[in-house]
Design an enzyme around this catalytic site. Sequence first.
Site, PDB file in Angstrom:
ATOM      1  N   ASP A 287     -11.108  -9.484  -5.277  1.00 56.02           N
ATOM      2  CA  ASP A 287     -10.917  -9.618  -3.828  1.00 56.02           C
ATOM      3  C   ASP A 287     -12.187  -9.232  -3.096  1.00 56.02           C
ATOM      4  OD1 ASP A 287     -11.002  -6.847  -3.214  1.00 56.02           O
ATOM      5  OD2 ASP A 287      -8.825  -6.650  -3.176  1.00 56.02           O
TER       6      ASP A 287
ATOM      7  N   SER B  11       0.834  -1.211   0.000  1.00 55.22           N
ATOM      8  CA  SER B  11       0.000   0.000   0.000  1.00 55.22           C
ATOM      9  C   SER B  11       0.866   1.258   0.000  1.00 55.22           C
ATOM     10  CB  SER B  11      -0.890   0.008   1.246  1.00 55.22           C
ATOM     11  OG  SER B  11      -1.458   1.285   1.446  1.00 55.22           O
TER      12      SER B  11
ATOM     13  N   HIS C 191     -13.364  -2.943  -2.141  1.00 58.75           N
ATOM     14  CA  HIS C 191     -12.482  -2.498  -1.056  1.00 58.75           C
ATOM     15  C   HIS C 191     -12.820  -3.231   0.251  1.00 58.75           C
ATOM     16  CE1 HIS C 191      -9.538   0.950  -0.749  1.00 58.75           C
ATOM     17  NE2 HIS C 191      -9.553   0.561   0.504  1.00 58.75           N
TER      18      HIS C 191
END
Length: 372
Positions: A298, A124, A267
Amino acid sequence: MGGKDRRKGKDRREADAPSRWLEVEDARKAAKRRLAKAVYEHARAGAGNEATLAENEAAFRRRAIWPRVLRDVAACDPSTTVLGAALRVPVIVAPMGYLRLFDPEGEIAMARAAEAAGTILAVSELASVRFEDIAAATASPKWLQVCVVRDRGRTRAIVDRAAAAGYAAIVLTVDLPVIGRRPREIAAGFALPPDLALVNHGAVGDDGAACPATLDDLTPDATLTFRDLEWLRGVAPLPLVIKGILRGDDADLAVRHGAAAVIVSNHGGRQLDGAPAALDALPEVAAAVAGRAEVLVDGGVRSGADVLRAIGLGARAVLIGRPALYGLAGGGQAGVERVFAILEDELRATMALAGCRRVSELPRDLVRPTPR
Ligand SMILES: Cc1cc2nc3c(=O)[nH]c(=O)nc-3n(C[C@H](O)[C@H](O)[C@H](O)COP(=O)(O)O)c2cc1C
């Protein structure tokens, strides 16, 4: 504290040892016991009333795997490639900020575990260890996730550093024009500890690598459009992965604007509450992309059977967020490695039981809605 309580504590510590975890849920339980409440709630939280968060996992339970038999499954092979990198299992570590909240070694422990698991780590932009140090910690491939901010120079500086440090791809997260509101996290009083300052965005170092920044400077630019993808591609010659696509038309636009891969994602339910489960969005995106780019997904993957379901519905591989995070919090590097070992064991067994030798050769109708 009496003797009885002490024994309980010892038993609990033993149960928390990663070698004793039997499923991903055991990592979550260990993480919950180890973390301060506010940090655990930060990890667990979804936006709004957490409908999308719940849907992500529920969508997997709504899909059955229709097994084939007598297919010689003596040697099942779950390996694959993503953007040319070989993966032992089709499971990548999703980008998550501030990993030192969860383990003192943070991103370094996660990188080592990803390497041991034979997979890619997506780092990230909010990493709590310098990008260069994470890159140098292992030889295995890593991606760097960014948001484009108003001051394009800042984004350019990060992407330049990623290219110089050997990152293999840039992941652009597009589902946070504004940051989702997560009541669970607010109620628990979560705040970033001051010692986790933005190590990658602080004062300019001797190498001139970092730009001075505050969290405000890193707020994503809400004016961003698909046209800006070309600018980003021009900054560094790295493949571009677009994370946070839920619709076929957006997936098509992302590919037309040069995406090498798209990640179907909401998310982890942390942004738009009311968005569909990632798994429900996957078939539409896979159909729209039609093989022109790689499709990943995801959100809610919690078992090897879930990995097979996602691949059966059109993903090349999945990313895991919280399962890796809970592994890290519950047992450091060994905890993440254990989570991957569990997923690999489960995936291999599921493949054999479903009559699938290779993940690239799943029958089109392997995964279907659960009959009601
Ligand atoms: C604590 C936490 C931090 C996250 N930080 C980021 C981030 O910095 N950038 C990003 O693109 N996604 C971030 N995500 C989202 C993950 O990359 C991923 O999309 C999501 O966790 C997948 O869902 P899962 O947790 O159900 O596997 C974060 C998720 C969590 C739980």
